[in-house]
Design an enzyme around this catalytic site. Structure first.
Site, PDB file in Angstrom:
ATOM      1  CD  GLU A  35      -2.764   1.221   2.452  1.00 25.84           C
ATOM      2  OE1 GLU A  35      -2.716   0.312   3.300  1.00 25.84           O
ATOM      3  OE2 GLU A  35      -3.505   2.211   2.540  1.00 25.84           O
ATOM      4  NE  ARG A 261       2.903  -8.498  10.416  1.00 24.73           N
ATOM      5  CZ  ARG A 261       2.906  -7.359   9.718  1.00 24.73           C
ATOM      6  NH1 ARG A 261       3.830  -6.458   9.925  1.00 24.73           N
ATOM      7  NH2 ARG A 261       1.971  -7.105   8.852  1.00 24.73           N
ATOM      8  CE  LYS A 271       2.985   0.219   5.113  1.00 24.08           C
ATOM      9  NZ  LYS A 271       2.548   0.047   3.722  1.00 24.08           N
TER      10      LYS A 271
HETATM   11  P1  ATP Z   1       2.494  -2.045   8.154  1.00 23.55           P
HETATM   12  O1  ATP Z   1       1.786  -2.917   9.141  1.00 23.55           O
HETATM   13  O2  ATP Z   1       3.929  -1.785   8.451  1.00 23.55           O
HETATM   14  O3  ATP Z   1       1.748  -0.789   7.822  1.00 23.55           O
HETATM   15  P2  ATP Z   1       1.363  -3.381   5.928  1.00 23.55           P
HETATM   16  O4  ATP Z   1       1.206  -4.845   6.026  1.00 23.55           O
HETATM   17  O5  ATP Z   1       0.162  -2.560   6.099  1.00 23.55           O
HETATM   18  O6  ATP Z   1       2.558  -2.928   6.853  1.00 23.55           O
HETATM   19  P3  ATP Z   1       1.590  -3.300   3.108  1.00 23.55           P
HETATM   20  O7  ATP Z   1       2.081  -2.191   2.268  1.00 23.55           O
HETATM   21  O8  ATP Z   1       0.169  -3.658   3.034  1.00 23.55           O
HETATM   22  O9  ATP Z   1       2.013  -2.948   4.573  1.00 23.55           O
HETATM   23  O10 ATP Z   1       2.480  -4.588   2.885  1.00 23.55           O
HETATM   24  C1  ATP Z   1       2.789  -5.108   1.631  1.00 23.55           C
HETATM   25  C2  ATP Z   1       3.172  -6.541   1.773  1.00 23.55           C
HETATM   26  O11 ATP Z   1       4.277  -6.684   2.661  1.00 23.55           O
HETATM   27  C3  ATP Z   1       2.048  -7.358   2.352  1.00 23.55           C
HETATM   28  O12 ATP Z   1       1.913  -8.546   1.592  1.00 23.55           O
HETATM   29  C4  ATP Z   1       2.480  -7.651   3.751  1.00 23.55           C
HETATM   30  O13 ATP Z   1       1.995  -8.878   4.184  1.00 23.55           O
HETATM   31  C5  ATP Z   1       4.005  -7.632   3.648  1.00 23.55           C
HETATM   32  N1  ATP Z   1       4.589  -7.232   4.918  1.00 23.55           N
HETATM   33  C6  ATP Z   1       4.347  -6.107   5.613  1.00 23.55           C
HETATM   34  N2  ATP Z   1       5.034  -6.101   6.776  1.00 23.55           N
HETATM   35  C7  ATP Z   1       5.739  -7.256   6.819  1.00 23.55           C
HETATM   36  C8  ATP Z   1       6.636  -7.857   7.755  1.00 23.55           C
HETATM   37  N3  ATP Z   1       6.947  -7.259   8.914  1.00 23.55           N
HETATM   38  N4  ATP Z   1       7.158  -9.065   7.458  1.00 23.55           N
HETATM   39  C9  ATP Z   1       6.856  -9.669   6.302  1.00 23.55           C
HETATM   40  N5  ATP Z   1       6.027  -9.173   5.371  1.00 23.55           N
HETATM   41  C10 ATP Z   1       5.453  -7.981   5.619  1.00 23.55           C
HETATM   42 MG    MG Z   2      -1.396  -3.866   4.644  1.00 17.20          MG
END
Ligand code: ATP
Ligand code: MG
Length: 557
Positions: A35, A261, A271
């Protein structure tokens, strides 16, 4: 060349292998779906290495897809930084760059179809009311009073929602599934909400935006994704992912798989928190070298290889765990130990005068660029009567075991001569301003018979030839392994950066361009700052110390 850690197996490799062997899929398609509401961090790197890595390994392809369903938090700056981060890590989406927002029209048509089938309805309840009626894990939810609207009424209202006739929050479109489902995600989840805001990719085309849960699986299907890999918190969303696919005429049936994760100690990765650090000025920006963002790690001096080998090393499993920051640091240490040329840099200089060295004489010592890699050659390092050494390398009253510079004691100047300290000069406050010594010409490095051993070896630079530069000593951003709770910011490390403005570096370093990495002997690995290095005026960031100083007692360097 830096070597990559050999591949450890992960359960997704096995699944894909089976799917290819059984003929379920001829080729595999994965995607990385960020995102664009912030910069990518090291957790995303795990997902990138996994998705792009699997595609590469099995001869398939991986899409980069922006999951841009919430225009309020999303920005073009983030889109650009995400692309840059993925490329920098060494992955290539080729022509497969997509935006969920490119599918908005198709998603809208499919939503109308669900309405026509009686499987979606427009609800006038507020977000709070919807939450209240949703029930709990132990209690079923209650149906909204608007759940019984006719197909015609729903269709009419949904079209008016699209036309922008209602204010934000006035209505939502919900899937009509089961308010008593034990899975909360199936209790009539919201599919669309009204947001009157321009979108970074599709401009002001839309007044309603699909929710992630509705957009995601359908986007996967449109792109022909075979293995939709996400983190474990989406496990409970999988029945909903399947429900939409089963109820819509999608062109393909992707399957969702979940993995754990990455949680990394001594930093934060949400984020929301990273944005707060940026907005509150705790760091200088998303790419501050202390940030766990890919762009921050890059500025810090991490190599793409070291991040990839870290991701390979931690493996991919299905149980949540914490990885120690020390493992990430060790990955970059190993990589830089192999590839970084050595150099001498005096970070906290004090002058050393060699009393018996001729005033105008200059010698050049050829010093090897890498102790184990003769093919990297050597460089000339000038030597003269006045040098700088590290203030820490002198003790007027040496403690036991201190083999460096001290009155009457001999020490070798790395690659040059053995010198013996003859005295010091001090200012009125008693601070040592100059150390004096004599040298033994017979001990010139490389001369036959010059191998006379002394216990200490210290680094130095010629005072006349040195370049003055700024060096920033970065350390971990937090002092505790898990900065959590409301006061998570109270454990920000006050010593996470120390800026030294009067460092003296050997002259060869004046030519260092942006993003060049070195081992400063006895100090650590350093990288010229990507943004602030100017020709002839390098600015160095410390990537990591030579040894882990946190593992025992957590004090830091
Ligand atoms: P955050 O919780 O930091 O805002 P998010 O999951 O909302 O992260 P996205 O931009 O939606 O962020 O993530 C893109 C991809 O990266 C998704 O498939 C998510 O599962 C993966 N991802 C995000 N954080 C992690 C992590 N700590 N470890 C592994 N994969 C991750
Ligand atoms: Mg997300």
């Amino acid at each position: 060349m830096a070597t990559e850690t050999p591949q450890v197996t992960n359960f997704l490799r096995n699944i894909i292998q089976e799917d290819l062997q059984s003929g379920k899929h001829e080729t595999i398609v994965t995607r990385f779906p960020p995102e664009p509401n912030g910069y990518l961090h090291i957790g995303h790197a795990k997902s990138i290495c996994l998705n792009f890595g699997l595609a590469k390994e099995f001869g398939g392809r991986c899409h980069l897809r922006f999951d841009d369903t919430n225009p309020v938090k999303e920005e073009t700056e983030y889109i650009e930084s995400i692309k840059e981060s993925v490329r920098w890590l060494g992955f290539d989406w080729g022509r497969h760059l997509y935006y969920a927002s490119d599918y908005f029209e198709q998603l809208y048509q499919w939503a109308e179809r669900l309405i026509l089938q009686g499987k979606a309805y427009v609800d006038d309840l507020s977000a709070d009311e919807i939450r209240e009626l949703r029930g709990t894990l132990t209690e079923p939810g209650k149906e909204s009073p608007y759940r019984g609207r006719t197909v015609e009424e729903n269709l009419g209202l949904f079209r008016r929602m699209r036309a922008g006739e209602f204010p934000d929050g006035a209505k939502v479109l919900r899937a009509k599934i089961d308010m008593a489902s034990p899975n909360m995600n199936l209790r009539d989840p919201v599919m669309y909400r009204i947001i009157h805001a321009p979108h970074p990719h599709v401009g002001d085309a839309w007044r309603i935006y699909p929710m992630y849960d509705y957009a995601h699986g359908q986007s996967d299907a449109i792109e022909g994704v075979t293995h939709s890999v996400c983190t474990l918190e989406f496990e409970d969303h999988k029945p909903l992912y399947e429900w939409f696919l089963a109820n819509l005429p999608v062109p393909a049936r992707p399957r969702q798989y979940e993995f754990a994760r990455l949680n990394l100690s001594y930093t934060v990765m949400s984020k929301r928190k990273l944005l707060q650090l940026v907005q509150d000025g705790d760091v200088a920006g998303w790419d501050d070298p202390r940030m766990p963002t890919i762009m921050g790690l890059r500025r810090r001096g991490y190599t793409p290889e070291s991040i990839r080998s870290f991701c390979e090393r931690i493996g991919v499993g299905r149980s949540d765990s914490w990885i120690d920051m020390g493992i990430l640091e060790e990955s970059v240490r190993e990589d830089l130990n192999e590839r970084a040329p050595r150099a001498m840099a005096v970070l906290r200089p004090v002058k050393l005068v060699i009393e018996n060295y001729p005033e105008e004489q200059v010698e050049e010592f050829a010093i090897a660029n890498h102790p184990q890699r003769p093919e990297l050659g050597s460089r000339p390092v000038p030597f003269c009567r006045e040098l700088f050494i590290e203030r820490d390398d002198f003790l007027e009253v040496p403690v036991k075991g201190f083999h460096r510079m001290a009155p009457g004691q001999e020490v070798r100047l790395r690659g040059a001569y053995i010198v013996k300290c003859t005295g010091v000069a001090k200012d009125d406050a008693g601070t040592v301003t100059e150390i004096r010594c004599s040298y033994d010409p017979e001990t010139r490095s490389g001369l036959p018979g010059a191998e006379r051993k002394v216990k200490g070896v210290i680094h130095w630079v010629s005072a006349r030839h040195a370049v003055t530069a700024e060096v920033r000593l970065y350390d971990r951003l937090f002092t505790v392994p898990n900065p959590a709770g409301d006061d998570w910011k109270s454990s920000i490390n006050p010593a996470s950066v120390e800026i030294l403005r009067d460092c003296r570096l050997e002259p060869s370093l004046a030519r260092a361009g942006a993003e060049e990495r070195f081992q400063f002997e006895r100090q650590g690995y350093f990288c010229t700052d990507l943004r602030e290095t100017r020709p002839g005026a390098p600015v160095f960031n410390r990537t990591v110390t030579l040894r882990d100083s946190w593992s025992k007692g957590g004090k830091g360097a």
